[in-house]
Motif scaffolding. Sequence first.
Motif, PDB file in Angstrom:
ATOM      1  N   ILE A 126       0.856  -1.191   0.000  1.00  0.00           N
ATOM      2  CA  ILE A 126       0.000   0.000   0.000  1.00  0.00           C
ATOM      3  C   ILE A 126       0.885   1.231   0.000  1.00  0.00           C
ATOM      4  O   ILE A 126       1.835   1.324   0.773  1.00  0.00           O
ATOM      5  N   GLN A 127       0.573   2.154  -0.908  1.00  0.00           N
ATOM      6  CA  GLN A 127       1.315   3.417  -0.968  1.00  0.00           C
ATOM      7  C   GLN A 127       0.404   4.539  -0.491  1.00  0.00           C
ATOM      8  O   GLN A 127      -0.639   4.809  -1.073  1.00  0.00           O
ATOM      9  N   LEU A 128       0.811   5.163   0.602  1.00  0.00           N
ATOM     10  CA  LEU A 128       0.095   6.331   1.110  1.00  0.00           C
ATOM     11  C   LEU A 128       0.576   7.570   0.364  1.00  0.00           C
ATOM     12  O   LEU A 128       1.779   7.739   0.171  1.00  0.00           O
ATOM     13  N   LEU A 129      -0.365   8.436   0.007  1.00  0.00           N
ATOM     14  CA  LEU A 129      -0.005   9.690  -0.674  1.00  0.00           C
ATOM     15  C   LEU A 129      -0.779  10.858  -0.091  1.00  0.00           C
ATOM     16  O   LEU A 129      -1.963  10.714   0.247  1.00  0.00           O
ATOM     17  N   GLY A 130      -0.126  12.007  -0.004  1.00  0.00           N
ATOM     18  CA  GLY A 130      -0.834  13.271   0.104  1.00  0.00           C
ATOM     19  C   GLY A 130      -0.875  13.842  -1.298  1.00  0.00           C
ATOM     20  O   GLY A 130      -0.573  13.150  -2.274  1.00  0.00           O
ATOM     21  N   ILE A 131      -1.225  15.100  -1.407  1.00  0.00           N
ATOM     22  CA  ILE A 131      -1.188  15.748  -2.728  1.00  0.00           C
ATOM     23  C   ILE A 131      -0.769  17.200  -2.525  1.00  0.00           C
ATOM     24  O   ILE A 131      -1.206  17.845  -1.571  1.00  0.00           O
ATOM     25  N   GLY A 132       0.090  17.685  -3.388  1.00  0.00           N
ATOM     26  CA  GLY A 132       0.485  19.092  -3.305  1.00  0.00           C
ATOM     27  C   GLY A 132      -0.632  19.973  -3.853  1.00  0.00           C
ATOM     28  O   GLY A 132      -1.491  19.508  -4.604  1.00  0.00           O
ATOM     29  N   SER A 133      -0.608  21.253  -3.518  1.00  0.00           N
ATOM     30  CA  SER A 133      -1.655  22.156  -4.016  1.00  0.00           C
ATOM     31  C   SER A 133      -1.564  22.273  -5.535  1.00  0.00           C
ATOM     32  O   SER A 133      -2.538  22.670  -6.185  1.00  0.00           O
ATOM     33  N   ASN A 134      -0.419  21.942  -6.132  1.00  0.00           N
ATOM     34  CA  ASN A 134      -0.295  21.942  -7.593  1.00  0.00           C
ATOM     35  C   ASN A 134      -0.478  20.539  -8.193  1.00  0.00           C
ATOM     36  O   ASN A 134      -0.198  20.324  -9.362  1.00  0.00           O
ATOM     37  N   GLY A 135      -0.937  19.603  -7.365  1.00  0.00           N
ATOM     38  CA  GLY A 135      -1.225  18.254  -7.875  1.00  0.00           C
ATOM     39  C   GLY A 135      -0.058  17.293  -7.799  1.00  0.00           C
ATOM     40  O   GLY A 135      -0.146  16.161  -8.287  1.00  0.00           O
ATOM     41  N   HIS A 136       1.066  17.692  -7.153  1.00  0.00           N
ATOM     42  CA  HIS A 136       2.191  16.755  -7.114  1.00  0.00           C
ATOM     43  C   HIS A 136       1.910  15.596  -6.153  1.00  0.00           C
ATOM     44  O   HIS A 136       1.157  15.733  -5.197  1.00  0.00           O
ATOM     45  N   ILE A 137       2.521  14.454  -6.456  1.00  0.00           N
ATOM     46  CA  ILE A 137       2.507  13.301  -5.546  1.00  0.00           C
ATOM     47  C   ILE A 137       3.961  12.923  -5.302  1.00  0.00           C
ATOM     48  O   ILE A 137       4.769  12.948  -6.230  1.00  0.00           O
ATOM     49  N   GLY A 138       4.291  12.550  -4.053  1.00  0.00           N
ATOM     50  CA  GLY A 138       5.702  12.498  -3.685  1.00  0.00           C
ATOM     51  C   GLY A 138       6.204  13.916  -3.892  1.00  0.00           C
ATOM     52  O   GLY A 138       5.570  14.882  -3.469  1.00  0.00           O
ATOM     53  N   PHE A 139       7.329  14.039  -4.615  1.00  0.00           N
ATOM     54  CA  PHE A 139       7.738  15.375  -5.057  1.00  0.00           C
ATOM     55  C   PHE A 139       7.741  15.416  -6.572  1.00  0.00           C
ATOM     56  O   PHE A 139       8.515  16.135  -7.195  1.00  0.00           O
ATOM     57  N   ASN A 140       6.873  14.628  -7.208  1.00  0.00           N
ATOM     58  CA  ASN A 140       6.769  14.654  -8.666  1.00  0.00           C
ATOM     59  C   ASN A 140       5.966  15.886  -9.069  1.00  0.00           C
ATOM     60  O   ASN A 140       4.728  15.883  -9.019  1.00  0.00           O
ATOM     61  N   GLU A 141       6.686  16.923  -9.441  1.00  0.00           N
ATOM     62  CA  GLU A 141       6.067  18.204  -9.762  1.00  0.00           C
ATOM     63  C   GLU A 141       5.399  18.152 -11.146  1.00  0.00           C
ATOM     64  O   GLU A 141       5.711  17.260 -11.959  1.00  0.00           O
ATOM     65  N   PRO A 142       4.480  19.105 -11.421  1.00  0.00           N
ATOM     66  CA  PRO A 142       3.839  19.153 -12.740  1.00  0.00           C
ATOM     67  C   PRO A 142       4.883  19.089 -13.859  1.00  0.00           C
ATOM     68  O   PRO A 142       5.930  19.730 -13.772  1.00  0.00           O
ATOM     69  N   GLY A 143       4.582  18.282 -14.866  1.00  0.00           N
ATOM     70  CA  GLY A 143       5.506  18.114 -15.997  1.00  0.00           C
ATOM     71  C   GLY A 143       6.310  16.829 -15.907  1.00  0.00           C
ATOM     72  O   GLY A 143       6.895  16.398 -16.896  1.00  0.00           O
ATOM     73  N   THR A 144       6.335  16.190 -14.727  1.00  0.00           N
ATOM     74  CA  THR A 144       7.107  14.944 -14.570  1.00  0.00           C
ATOM     75  C   THR A 144       6.472  13.843 -15.422  1.00  0.00           C
ATOM     76  O   THR A 144       5.243  13.680 -15.423  1.00  0.00           O
ATOM     77  N   SER A 145       7.327  13.075 -16.103  1.00  0.00           N
ATOM     78  CA  SER A 145       6.828  11.977 -16.937  1.00  0.00           C
ATOM     79  C   SER A 145       6.160  10.899 -16.084  1.00  0.00           C
ATOM     80  O   SER A 145       6.655  10.562 -15.002  1.00  0.00           O
ATOM     81  N   PHE A 146       5.087  10.331 -16.611  1.00  0.00           N
ATOM     82  CA  PHE A 146       4.414   9.229 -15.908  1.00  0.00           C
ATOM     83  C   PHE A 146       5.307   7.975 -15.895  1.00  0.00           C
ATOM     84  O   PHE A 146       5.047   7.048 -15.144  1.00  0.00           O
ATOM     85  N   ASP A 147       6.333   7.955 -16.742  1.00  0.00           N
ATOM     86  CA  ASP A 147       7.259   6.803 -16.774  1.00  0.00           C
ATOM     87  C   ASP A 147       8.418   6.957 -15.787  1.00  0.00           C
ATOM     88  O   ASP A 147       9.294   6.098 -15.732  1.00  0.00           O
TER      89      ASP A 147
END
Length: 243
Positions: A126-147
Amino acid sequence: MKLIIVENYEEASVEASKVMLEVVKNNPAANLGLATGSTPIRMYELMIEDHKENGTSYKDIKSFNLDEYFGLEASHPQSYHYFMNKHLFSGIDIKLENVHVPNGAGEIQESCDDYNKLLAENPIDIQLLGIGSNGHIGFNEPGTSFDSVTHMIELKESTRQDNARLFFDGKIDDVPTHAITMGISNIMQAKKVLLVACGENKAEPIKVLVEGQKTTDVPASALQDHSDVVVIVDKAAASLLTK
Ligand SMILES: N[C@@H]1[C@@H](O)[C@H](O)[C@@H](COP(=O)(O)O)O[C@@H]1O
């Protein structure tokens, strides 16, 4: 995607702790993907209370945190490793050799390669996640590849501001400019994902995650393709949902 809308932060924390505890009780040797930020703090307190009152044991559990600030030693009071010791690990019987957080103070490529190898050898239950106000998960900021797999990332100004407000006494200059984070592809490989979001500043990314189009502009939207995602939000974070 299973969406649970609750009244407030306390109820979200209670619901989230139930999901985590179910995994731990069903598999006492589970691999837990853990997160930092202000959101999981109460859930971690509830897990500690359960450990003390009901004896749920973590002695065979392994943990793998999402991310770590670059340039901070594990002993630094603002490191995510320190956060985890303070808010969870010191209150349960997890073995410290079973605790894993990306190394923010080592050689970058080596730290990332080591973490990817570790994740490949230890599939996350199980992976717990929060979400950044810009939609990031972990520290994967907007623009990060899904791969993406574990990598170093430059933090957005807005992310550094959010984290300065919550953890660095408002001092943005003290917030590291970079971090090492699991990639989106690592996160997608977890068997189950639990995302928790509270507060009005999460309403926009939650709307895209739940009702929008999948886009790298909102990294959390990658989860639309995961087959077992539970999203727990309070009323404020759900306030822009229409369906
Ligand atoms: N790297 C962490 C994320 O994993 C977390 O989800 C986010 C939201 O934090 P909060 O729960 O404080 O809103 O903060 C940081 O950026």
